[in-house]
Design a protein around this motif. Structure first.
Motif, mmCIF file in Angstrom:
data_model
loop_
_atom_site.group_PDB
_atom_site.id
_atom_site.type_symbol
_atom_site.label_atom_id
_atom_site.label_comp_id
_atom_site.label_asym_id
_atom_site.label_seq_id
_atom_site.Cartn_x
_atom_site.Cartn_y
_atom_site.Cartn_z
ATOM 1 N N TRP A 1 -4.843 2.501 -0.761
ATOM 2 C CA TRP A 1 -4.065 2.363 -1.994
ATOM 3 C C TRP A 1 -3.988 3.655 -2.808
ATOM 4 N N LYS B 1 0.830 -1.203 0.000
ATOM 5 C CA LYS B 1 0.000 0.000 0.000
ATOM 6 C C LYS B 1 0.863 1.251 0.000
ATOM 7 N N THR C 1 -9.297 -10.123 -0.148
ATOM 8 C CA THR C 1 -9.125 -10.133 1.309
ATOM 9 C C THR C 1 -10.298 -9.562 2.094
ATOM 10 N N CYS C 2 -11.100 -8.725 1.465
ATOM 11 C CA CYS C 2 -12.164 -8.053 2.208
ATOM 12 C C CYS C 2 -13.280 -9.041 2.579
ATOM 13 N N ILE D 1 -8.613 -5.916 -2.408
ATOM 14 C CA ILE D 1 -9.905 -5.855 -1.711
ATOM 15 C C ILE D 1 -10.762 -7.068 -2.052
ATOM 16 N N LEU E 1 -15.075 -0.618 3.024
ATOM 17 C CA LEU E 1 -14.663 -0.525 1.627
ATOM 18 C C LEU E 1 -13.940 0.784 1.356
ATOM 19 N N GLU E 2 -14.448 1.875 1.935
ATOM 20 C CA GLU E 2 -13.802 3.178 1.753
ATOM 21 C C GLU E 2 -12.381 3.174 2.286
ATOM 22 N N TRP E 3 -12.225 2.631 3.503
ATOM 23 C CA TRP E 3 -10.893 2.626 4.101
ATOM 24 C C TRP E 3 -9.934 1.729 3.322
ATOM 25 N N ASN E 4 -10.420 0.608 2.849
ATOM 26 C CA ASN E 4 -9.575 -0.280 2.044
ATOM 27 C C ASN E 4 -9.122 0.406 0.756
ATOM 28 N N ILE E 5 -10.023 1.111 0.101
ATOM 29 C CA ILE E 5 -9.676 1.818 -1.133
ATOM 30 C C ILE E 5 -8.689 2.932 -0.852
ATOM 31 N N ALA F 1 -5.888 -1.748 -5.513
ATOM 32 C CA ALA F 1 -6.992 -1.605 -4.568
ATOM 33 C C ALA F 1 -8.058 -2.657 -4.847
ATOM 34 N N PRO G 1 -17.242 -6.954 1.304
ATOM 35 C CA PRO G 1 -16.988 -5.900 0.314
ATOM 36 C C PRO G 1 -18.135 -4.904 0.180
#
Length: 299
Positions: A283, A242, A266-267, A263, A276-280, A259, A270
């Protein structure tokens, strides 16, 4: 993930730090400029935190006269910090010892802001007749890089066009025929050279993680994405992946690609909007996107 924890994560690591190794005139500075999307020379800070006189800096980078402890930072992208080896092709035992000490300390230091995350080992294709020299073999046999991935970078691959033309002429082609066939011949030459280099280095005690070729880094169409991909894929930790992807600013497609890929794999949920916002965001270019999220709490 809580915003405070995200801030803490980036504060702890700070920057993506890379050691760049290679012979003089390997095109190292040009690659760094392309990665940082600039034509300017970097600002250099010594181990004491003092800036080195830019007059001294100019013209010395490719000749390797500076200290490996110096930090090279481009104003266009201060998220990357580079270190450059010096006098490498000379094969000096003292220089190899300094490099081994630097790698040993910086690959495992508890000071996360000082840790190196990757090594780019540059081999110029202008010297295709001596792709691996004794000093380079010593590095891969003696320098313990088990804790930090090494990417071999075959630089100036476009120089093989001229070598291909010469070979085709020697084989009886006219100049016009040689120029017409040079593109394909150069690709074949590069493929064979890459295979030979990988075979030689794989026999060493500490082989590289990957090998990538770059061409036309001094041109507007020069593409450094293969190097960024190799570096990212060579990292064992997702958080470091990341960091490098969010630090690079030359291609937003890379941010989106990684991203989505990570995601989806691993998410757990989803469709959970906040997760989802934090995962995006992890990256995305952190200097812009993450700062906006911290300030406003939303995309």
């Amino acid at each position: 993930m809580d915003p405070a924890k995200v801030r803490q994560h980036f504060d702890r690591i700070g920057h993506f730090r890379i050691l760049v190794i290679g012979r003089s005139n390997a095109g190292k500075t040009t690659i760094l400029q392309r990665v940082c999307n600039t034509t300017e020379l970097p600002e250099i800070t010594n181990a004491k935190g003092e800036k080195v006189d830019p007059v001294v800096v100019q013209g010395t980078l490719e000749r390797g006269y500076h200290n490996i402890e110096d930090e090279l930072i481009f104003r266009s992208n201060p998220g990357f910090i580079f270190h450059d080896s010096r006098g490498f092709e000379a094969g000096s035992d003292s220089e190899l010892k300094l490099m081994k000490k630097f790698v040993a300390e910086r690959a495992t230091t508890m000071k996360l802001d000082k840790r190196i995350h990757a090594i780019w080992f540059c081999i110029p294709m202008t010297d295709y007749e001596r792709t691996i020299v004794a000093a380079e073999k010593k590095f891969f046999n003696e320098c313990n890089t088990a804790k930090v991935p090494v990417i071999v970078v075959l630089t100036k691959a476009d120089a093989l066009q001229f070598a291909a033309i010469e070979q085709l002429i020697d084989q009886g082609c006219t100049i016009e025929e040689a120029k017409e066939k040079a593109g394909e011949a150069a690709i074949q030459m590069l493929s064979k050279l890459k295979m030979r280099i990988e075979t030689q280095l794989d026999r060493c005690k500490y082989p590289p993680k990957d090998c990538v070729s770059l061409a036309s880094m001094n041109e507007d169409h020069g593409d450094c994405n293969p190097l960024l991909r190799c570096t990212t894929n060579a990292l064992d930790e997702v958080e470091l992946q990341k960091l490098v992807i969010s630090t690079q600013q030359v291609n937003i497609v890379l941010n989106i690609e990684y991203a989505v890929k990570v995601i989806l794999s691993t998410c757990n949920d989803p469709f959970h909007k906040e997760a989802l916002e934090w995962n995006i965001l992890g990256w995305m270019p952190c200097a812009k996107v993450c700062k906006a999220y911290f300030l406003f709490g939303k995309l």
